[in-house]
Every structure is written in structure tokens, then in C-alpha cells.
Motif scaffolding. Structure first.
Motif, mmCIF file in Angstrom:
data_model
loop_
_atom_site.group_PDB
_atom_site.id
_atom_site.type_symbol
_atom_site.label_atom_id
_atom_site.label_comp_id
_atom_site.label_asym_id
_atom_site.label_seq_id
_atom_site.Cartn_x
_atom_site.Cartn_y
_atom_site.Cartn_z
ATOM 1 N N MET A 37 46.787 -60.812 20.389
ATOM 2 C CA MET A 37 47.892 -61.566 20.975
ATOM 3 C C MET A 37 47.693 -61.648 22.484
ATOM 4 S SD MET A 37 51.158 -60.170 18.769
ATOM 5 C CE MET A 37 50.670 -58.433 18.781
ATOM 6 N N VAL A 38 47.826 -62.846 23.026
ATOM 7 C CA VAL A 38 47.659 -63.079 24.457
ATOM 8 C C VAL A 38 48.968 -63.654 24.999
ATOM 9 C CG1 VAL A 38 46.362 -64.313 26.228
ATOM 10 C CG2 VAL A 38 45.198 -63.545 24.146
ATOM 11 N N ILE A 39 49.485 -63.044 26.053
ATOM 12 C CA ILE A 39 50.731 -63.498 26.677
ATOM 13 C C ILE A 39 50.410 -64.124 28.025
ATOM 14 C CG2 ILE A 39 53.033 -62.833 27.474
ATOM 15 C CD1 ILE A 39 52.872 -60.395 25.685
ATOM 16 N N VAL A 40 50.882 -65.339 28.248
ATOM 17 C CA VAL A 40 50.666 -66.015 29.531
ATOM 18 C C VAL A 40 52.012 -66.426 30.123
ATOM 19 C CG1 VAL A 40 48.381 -66.865 28.912
ATOM 20 C CG2 VAL A 40 50.380 -68.290 28.439
ATOM 21 N N ARG A 41 52.032 -66.513 31.451
ATOM 22 C CA ARG A 41 53.222 -66.963 32.161
ATOM 23 C C ARG A 41 52.871 -68.172 33.027
ATOM 24 N NH1 ARG A 41 57.516 -62.906 34.488
ATOM 25 N NH2 ARG A 41 58.656 -64.857 34.119
ATOM 26 N N GLU A 42 53.892 -68.823 33.522
ATOM 27 C CA GLU A 42 53.675 -69.924 34.460
ATOM 28 C C GLU A 42 52.760 -69.422 35.578
ATOM 29 O OE1 GLU A 42 54.001 -72.112 37.976
ATOM 30 O OE2 GLU A 42 55.087 -70.212 37.796
ATOM 31 N N ASP A 122 54.338 -67.080 24.859
ATOM 32 C CA ASP A 122 54.916 -67.581 26.113
ATOM 33 C C ASP A 122 55.632 -66.439 26.831
ATOM 34 O OD1 ASP A 122 56.430 -68.800 28.117
ATOM 35 O OD2 ASP A 122 56.726 -70.621 26.945
ATOM 36 N N GLY A 123 55.021 -65.934 27.906
ATOM 37 C CA GLY A 123 55.599 -64.820 28.639
ATOM 38 C C GLY A 123 56.910 -65.148 29.318
ATOM 39 N N ASP A 124 57.097 -66.410 29.702
ATOM 40 C CA ASP A 124 58.359 -66.801 30.330
ATOM 41 C C ASP A 124 59.507 -66.771 29.319
ATOM 42 O OD1 ASP A 124 57.587 -67.643 33.174
ATOM 43 O OD2 ASP A 124 56.128 -68.716 31.958
ATOM 44 N N LYS A 125 59.211 -67.156 28.084
ATOM 45 C CA LYS A 125 60.235 -67.077 27.046
ATOM 46 C C LYS A 125 60.500 -65.633 26.643
ATOM 47 C CE LYS A 125 59.955 -71.706 25.086
ATOM 48 N NZ LYS A 125 59.677 -72.535 23.884
ATOM 49 N N PHE A 126 59.490 -64.770 26.783
ATOM 50 C CA PHE A 126 59.719 -63.348 26.542
ATOM 51 C C PHE A 126 60.771 -62.815 27.510
ATOM 52 C CE2 PHE A 126 56.201 -61.624 23.781
ATOM 53 C CZ PHE A 126 57.036 -60.814 23.041
ATOM 54 N N ARG A 157 71.752 -55.115 35.724
ATOM 55 C CA ARG A 157 71.219 -54.315 36.832
ATOM 56 C C ARG A 157 69.712 -54.511 36.977
ATOM 57 N NH1 ARG A 157 68.930 -49.349 37.371
ATOM 58 N NH2 ARG A 157 69.160 -48.914 35.137
ATOM 59 N N LYS A 158 69.002 -54.514 35.863
ATOM 60 C CA LYS A 158 67.561 -54.695 35.915
ATOM 61 C C LYS A 158 67.163 -56.165 36.044
ATOM 62 C CE LYS A 158 66.090 -50.530 33.440
ATOM 63 N NZ LYS A 158 65.097 -50.104 34.447
ATOM 64 N N GLY A 159 68.008 -57.047 35.520
ATOM 65 C CA GLY A 159 67.714 -58.467 35.613
ATOM 66 C C GLY A 159 66.837 -59.008 34.505
ATOM 67 N N PHE A 160 66.711 -58.264 33.400
ATOM 68 C CA PHE A 160 65.958 -58.767 32.257
ATOM 69 C C PHE A 160 66.494 -58.155 30.968
ATOM 70 C CE2 PHE A 160 63.299 -55.482 34.396
ATOM 71 C CZ PHE A 160 63.382 -54.470 33.452
ATOM 72 N N TYR A 161 65.988 -58.647 29.839
ATOM 73 C CA TYR A 161 66.470 -58.186 28.536
ATOM 74 C C TYR A 161 65.922 -56.801 28.205
ATOM 75 C CZ TYR A 161 68.609 -62.601 27.192
ATOM 76 O OH TYR A 161 69.423 -63.700 27.119
ATOM 77 N N CYS A 162 66.756 -56.015 27.537
ATOM 78 C CA CYS A 162 66.377 -54.694 27.060
ATOM 79 C C CYS A 162 66.722 -54.611 25.569
ATOM 80 C CB CYS A 162 67.115 -53.595 27.824
ATOM 81 S SG CYS A 162 66.738 -53.557 29.598
ATOM 82 N N TYR A 163 66.410 -53.472 24.967
ATOM 83 C CA TYR A 163 66.570 -53.321 23.520
ATOM 84 C C TYR A 163 67.502 -52.167 23.182
ATOM 85 C CZ TYR A 163 62.645 -56.468 23.581
ATOM 86 O OH TYR A 163 61.855 -57.547 23.823
ATOM 87 N N PHE A 212 54.043 -75.660 26.945
ATOM 88 C CA PHE A 212 54.890 -74.740 27.684
ATOM 89 C C PHE A 212 55.871 -75.527 28.552
ATOM 90 C CE2 PHE A 212 50.896 -72.605 26.838
ATOM 91 C CZ PHE A 212 51.283 -71.347 26.407
ATOM 92 N N ASP A 213 56.978 -74.886 28.903
ATOM 93 C CA ASP A 213 57.963 -75.539 29.750
ATOM 94 C C ASP A 213 57.389 -75.858 31.127
ATOM 95 O OD1 ASP A 213 59.810 -75.414 27.726
ATOM 96 O OD2 ASP A 213 60.789 -73.607 28.463
ATOM 97 N N TRP A 214 56.373 -75.088 31.546
ATOM 98 C CA TRP A 214 55.773 -75.322 32.855
ATOM 99 C C TRP A 214 54.590 -76.273 32.784
ATOM 100 C CZ3 TRP A 214 50.836 -73.510 32.224
ATOM 101 C CH2 TRP A 214 50.643 -72.420 31.355
ATOM 102 N N ASP A 215 54.393 -76.872 31.633
ATOM 103 C CA ASP A 215 53.301 -77.817 31.441
ATOM 104 C C ASP A 215 53.669 -79.137 32.119
ATOM 105 O OD1 ASP A 215 51.335 -79.501 30.593
ATOM 106 O OD2 ASP A 215 51.912 -79.508 28.492
#
Length: 216
Positions: A37-42, A122-126, A157-163, A212-215
Motif C-alpha cells: 500500500m502506497v499513500i500519497v498526498r498533494e 489518498d493521504g489527504d482523504k486519510f 486539540r490535535k486538529g486531526f481524526y483519532c480512533y 485526486f482532488d489535487w489533480d
């Protein structure tokens, strides 16, 4: 790799595997049927992330640091080494596809073998919608659907999703090395970097057939 039982799937990750062809060949030698699995971001976000890491490490060792612009465009000329090290996805994916393919013909990467063994995420969607990507992982690995909306929450507080952990009331978040603040980038600098990376980005998109959305 740790030993896995017949009812387990073991995962391991590193951002450096994809930039080291020798590592990819060693992985294949260990297990030629391994799922990759390869994760890429914008691309600019990826450069910002690498720069944030550079800042953090430099400060720990008391080193002087360049600005974002001087780091990637010193003297007004783009540093191909620094920019392509993190922003050139095309060459990286060519390595991945060529190593994990039973087809020895160059650039014959869109075979069924490849699609079954390599997943591009898609790392941005992650970051913005982790559940969508987790479900892609589940389907790719052939495991039952486990994650639901109840398993994720946005940590203000962290600004991202947690579990959320199901067996108790605890939560699980990425450590302090994740979610670092990104510096502001001058729009002209961003445009210059994007224009430089555009041929590589277009080749990457053509190679993978992904959107990707950044495409842009």
C-alpha cells in the motif's frame, strides 16, 4: 516481520521504503506475494510535511534552518534534489510497479497482477475522511469490514481524526511528530513548485490511472 497466525494480517510501514529500490527488492525477496500500500498526498503538502520534519530535527540539534523558500528554491533556482526527493511520485511508483510485477516488460504496469498487489491511497482523504480510505484497505486485504463512524472522531486539540478503542473508553491518536504546524507558503512560490512538478505529477497520474482532488 513478526510471526503472523493464519487468522492475522500483519502490517508494517516506513516512508523510506518507496524511496529505496533496494529495500523494495528485499521486501519482494522475503515475500513475493506481499500486499503493498502506497499513500500519497498533494505534492506541496508533502513538501511542507518534509520541511516541518527538517525544522524539528534541526532545532533539536541546534542547527540553523533555511526558510521554506530557501530550502526548496535557494537563490531563486529550484533545488531539484530537495523537491524531487519528496515530490516526484512518478519515479517512485514506477519502482514499486516494476518490483511487484510478474511482467518483465517495461511500463506494463496496469496488469491485473499489479492491481491485486499494489493499492494507492489518498493521504489527504486519510486526513479529512479516514473511514473512506480504511474501507479501501479492508477491501484490498480481503478482510471483513470492521471500521465504522463510531470508531473515529475529530480531535479539535490535535486538529486531526483519532480512533476510539472498542474494548474500553480510551482513544488512540498519532504522536506529537504528526500534525505539525505547516508554515505559510507564498502563492508565487507554490505556483513555481507546482509548475516544476507538473510533468512528474502528470506522469504519475497517467501511470496509476488514479484521480485526486489535487489533480489540477
Amino acid at each position: 516481520m513478526p510471526v503472523s497466525t493464519s487468522n492475522q494480517v500483519t502490517l508494517e510501514k516506513s516512508p523510506f521504503y518507496i524511496s529505496d529500490p533496494e529495500a523494495l527488492y528485499r521486501i519482494r525477496a522475503m515475500n513475493s506475494s506481499i500486499m503493498v500500500m502506497v499513500i500519497v498526498r498533494e505534492p506541496i503538502t508533502r513538501l511542507l510535511s518534509a520541511y516541518s520534519h527538517y525544522l524539528s530535527v534541526s532545532r533539536v540539534f541546534g542547527k540553523d534552518v533555511d526558510s521554506f523558500e530557501k530550502h526548496y528554491i535557494p537563490g531563486g533556482k529550484i533545488s531539484e534534489h530537495n523537491v524531487l526527493k519528496w515530490g516526484n511520485y512518478a519515479d517512485r511508483m514506477e519502482y514499486v510497479y516494476s518490483v511487484f510485477s510478474n511482467n518483465n516488460h517495461a511500463f506494463s504496469f496496469l496488469s491485473v497482477v499489479i492491481r491485486k498487489q499494489v493499492l494507492l491511497l489518498d493521504g489527504d482523504k486519510f486526513v479529512s475522511d479516514p473511514l473512506s480510505q480504511l474501507r479501501r484497505v479492508e477491501r484490498f486485504l480481503g478482510i471483513r469490514q470492521y471500521f465504522s463512524e463510531e470508531d473515529v472522531y475529530f480531535d479539535k486539540r490535535k486538529g486531526f481524526y483519532c480512533y476510539k478503542l472498542r474494548d474500553n473508553s480510551d482513544t488512540k491518536c498519532m504522536d506529537g511528530s504528526k500534525g505539525r504546524h505547516h508554515v505559510e507558503v507564498d502563492p508565487d512560490v507554490k505556483e513555481k513548485l507546482l509548475n516544476f512538478l507538473k510533468p512528474y505529477t502528470n506522469r504519475f497520474l497517467e501511470l496509476t490511472g488514479e484521480k485526486f482532488d489535487w489533480d489540477v
